[in-house]
Motif scaffolding. Structure first.
Motif, short mmCIF file in Angstrom:
data_model
loop_
_atom_site.label_atom_id
_atom_site.label_comp_id
_atom_site.label_asym_id
_atom_site.label_seq_id
_atom_site.Cartn_x
_atom_site.Cartn_y
_atom_site.Cartn_z
N HIS A 179 -37.13 -135.90 -15.46
CA HIS A 179 -36.40 -135.76 -14.25
C HIS A 179 -35.06 -135.63 -14.33
O HIS A 179 -34.37 -136.40 -13.67
CB HIS A 179 -37.00 -136.92 -13.14
CG HIS A 179 -38.41 -137.27 -13.15
ND1 HIS A 179 -38.96 -137.67 -14.01
CD2 HIS A 179 -39.03 -136.87 -11.95
CE1 HIS A 179 -40.31 -137.79 -13.55
NE2 HIS A 179 -40.17 -137.33 -12.40
N HIS A 217 -37.69 -138.72 -7.01
CA HIS A 217 -37.79 -137.67 -7.75
C HIS A 217 -36.87 -136.73 -8.03
O HIS A 217 -36.31 -136.23 -9.19
CB HIS A 217 -39.05 -136.87 -7.23
CG HIS A 217 -39.42 -135.88 -8.34
ND1 HIS A 217 -40.21 -135.72 -9.31
CD2 HIS A 217 -39.12 -134.36 -8.07
CE1 HIS A 217 -40.27 -134.33 -9.86
NE2 HIS A 217 -39.60 -133.68 -9.10
N HIS A 254 -49.69 -137.13 -8.15
CA HIS A 254 -48.79 -136.67 -6.93
C HIS A 254 -49.32 -135.61 -6.31
O HIS A 254 -50.12 -134.84 -6.85
CB HIS A 254 -47.36 -136.96 -7.03
CG HIS A 254 -46.96 -135.76 -8.23
ND1 HIS A 254 -47.15 -134.24 -7.68
CD2 HIS A 254 -46.69 -135.67 -9.51
CE1 HIS A 254 -46.69 -133.67 -8.94
NE2 HIS A 254 -46.46 -134.20 -10.12
N HIS A 280 -39.31 -144.25 -9.68
CA HIS A 280 -40.04 -143.23 -9.67
C HIS A 280 -40.71 -143.02 -11.20
O HIS A 280 -41.88 -143.64 -11.31
CB HIS A 280 -39.31 -141.88 -9.39
CG HIS A 280 -40.04 -140.51 -9.10
ND1 HIS A 280 -41.08 -140.41 -8.10
CD2 HIS A 280 -40.37 -139.59 -9.68
CE1 HIS A 280 -41.57 -139.44 -7.96
NE2 HIS A 280 -41.22 -138.70 -9.14
N SER A 332 -41.61 -146.00 -6.12
CA SER A 332 -42.04 -144.66 -6.61
C SER A 332 -41.22 -143.71 -5.97
O SER A 332 -41.28 -142.40 -6.44
CB SER A 332 -43.42 -144.66 -6.25
OG SER A 332 -43.46 -144.77 -4.85
N MET A 333 -40.20 -143.88 -5.16
CA MET A 333 -39.11 -142.84 -4.58
C MET A 333 -38.18 -142.50 -5.61
O MET A 333 -37.98 -143.43 -6.67
CB MET A 333 -38.75 -143.41 -3.62
CG MET A 333 -39.61 -143.70 -2.42
SD MET A 333 -38.59 -144.10 -0.76
CE MET A 333 -38.14 -145.83 -1.03
N ASP A 365 -39.80 -136.91 -0.47
CA ASP A 365 -40.00 -137.05 -1.85
C ASP A 365 -41.20 -136.58 -2.44
O ASP A 365 -42.11 -136.01 -1.76
CB ASP A 365 -40.04 -138.88 -2.07
CG ASP A 365 -38.99 -139.33 -3.34
OD1 ASP A 365 -39.32 -138.54 -4.60
OD2 ASP A 365 -38.32 -140.01 -3.30
N ASN A 377 -35.91 -143.39 -14.06
CA ASN A 377 -36.80 -142.44 -14.33
C ASN A 377 -37.37 -141.92 -15.88
O ASN A 377 -37.22 -140.85 -16.33
CB ASN A 377 -36.36 -141.00 -13.86
CG ASN A 377 -36.72 -140.53 -12.39
OD1 ASN A 377 -38.01 -140.60 -12.23
ND2 ASN A 377 -35.92 -140.46 -11.45
N TYR A 407 -45.82 -140.44 -5.08
CA TYR A 407 -46.82 -141.11 -6.04
C TYR A 407 -48.09 -141.64 -5.53
O TYR A 407 -47.85 -142.78 -4.68
CB TYR A 407 -46.19 -142.16 -7.05
CG TYR A 407 -45.61 -141.64 -8.22
CD1 TYR A 407 -45.12 -140.17 -8.43
CD2 TYR A 407 -45.07 -142.25 -9.26
CE1 TYR A 407 -44.57 -139.54 -9.32
CE2 TYR A 407 -44.31 -141.72 -10.49
CZ TYR A 407 -43.97 -140.45 -10.39
OH TYR A 407 -43.40 -139.82 -11.37
#
Length: 282
Positions: A65, A259, A163, A139, A256-257, A196, A111, A199
């Motif tokens: 990322h 990206h 995702h 993430h 999970s936020m 976002d 990440n 996921y």
């Protein structure tokens, strides 16, 4: 004429073969990462006195990322300035040794994807957490490329599925659980709209306390793509996007936020991460 047709057909076949090979390598890399050299040399770090130290680790051997990592680093520096922290940012795994890890109040897998540590370094990190340290994941730190059972159990408590593909990025409301630790929720609204790459996990995180969630019925969670089928499911109306737990004497936190580079311009997302760091060092 026939010769020209054959040349065209063979050129087309070669192009398709190259494209298929590249696509196959791409998906293999996302899932498994590539063989990697593990850095073992201890870095020279000057730890300032009376400043809690945070390790921001951004190494990625699977999907990288790139933009989010680049955007996050100055934000972590700003957090450190606001809170009187010392931040050490690296992609070199040599810092994962018992002597240096114990100098840090928290470790962030920023990440970080794929196999990034050798077995000795993984053991050092797990012992660090269990003895009272803190591990935070952002993430990509929660995808299925890590292949480390302790990590998947104690940071995630669930397993990544996919995702959404079309659209990949979606706006929806992030809701805060009101009953969680107040350090985690300070200066955050009860909900806010966030965009976002959401996921989808195979089940709810086991043994964890959810801090924030979205309504998964309000996004398109379909992840079907080419030969990747049967991923047209979500997590339902209660879809966790940040959670935390105690691990022996230590703590873990995962969101999970995170990206894209734009998330680091979202004041509420930045506050969520900053709160998590403050909670981890409490």
């Amino acid at each position: 004429m026939k010769k020209i047709v054959k040349i065209i057909l063979w050129s087309l076949f070669g192009s398709l073969l190259l494209f298929g090979t590249a696509l196959g390598i791409f998906f293999y890399k996302i899932t498994n990462g590539f063989p990697v050299t593990y850095e073992t040399e201890k870095p020279v770090i000057q730890f300032p006195q009376n400043q809690p130290a945070i390790l921001v680790f951004s190494k990625a051997t699977a999907f990288r990322h790139r933009e989010s990592i680049a955007a996050s680093l100055p934000v972590f520096t700003q957090m450190a300035q606001r809170n009187g922290w010392f931040v050490y940012q690296t992609e070199e795994g040599g810092v994962f040794n018992p002597e240096q890890l114990q100098q840090f109040k928290a470790v962030i897998f920023n990440n970080s994807t794929g196999r990034v540590l050798n077995e000795e370094q993984e053991q050092a990190l797990s012992h660090y957490v269990e003895a009272g340290g803190a591990l935070l994941g952002i993430h990509g730190a929660g995808d299925n490329s890590h292949h480390w059972p302790w990590y998947e159990t104690n940071l995630l408590g669930t397993r990544f599925s996919h995702h959404p593909i079309n659209p990949q990025f979606q706006k929806t409301e992030v809701h805060i659980e009101p009953a969680v630790d107040t350090i985690l929720t300070q200066q955050l609204p009860a909900s806010w709209v966030h965009e976002d790459e959401w996921y989808v996990f195979l089940d709810q995180p086991k043994g964890a306390r959810v801090m924030s969630y979205i309504n998964g019925d309000k996004i398109n969670a379909n992840g079907n793509m080419l030969w990747m089928k049967n991923k047209n499911f979500g997590m339902g109306s209660y879809h966790p996007v940040a959670w935390y737990r105690a691990v022996d004497q230590g703590k873990t936190f995962y969101t999970s936020m995170g990206h894209s580079q734009e998330v680091w311009q979202d004041a509420n997302f930045v506050r969520l991460v900053e709160n998590a760091l403050q909670w981890s060092m409490k």
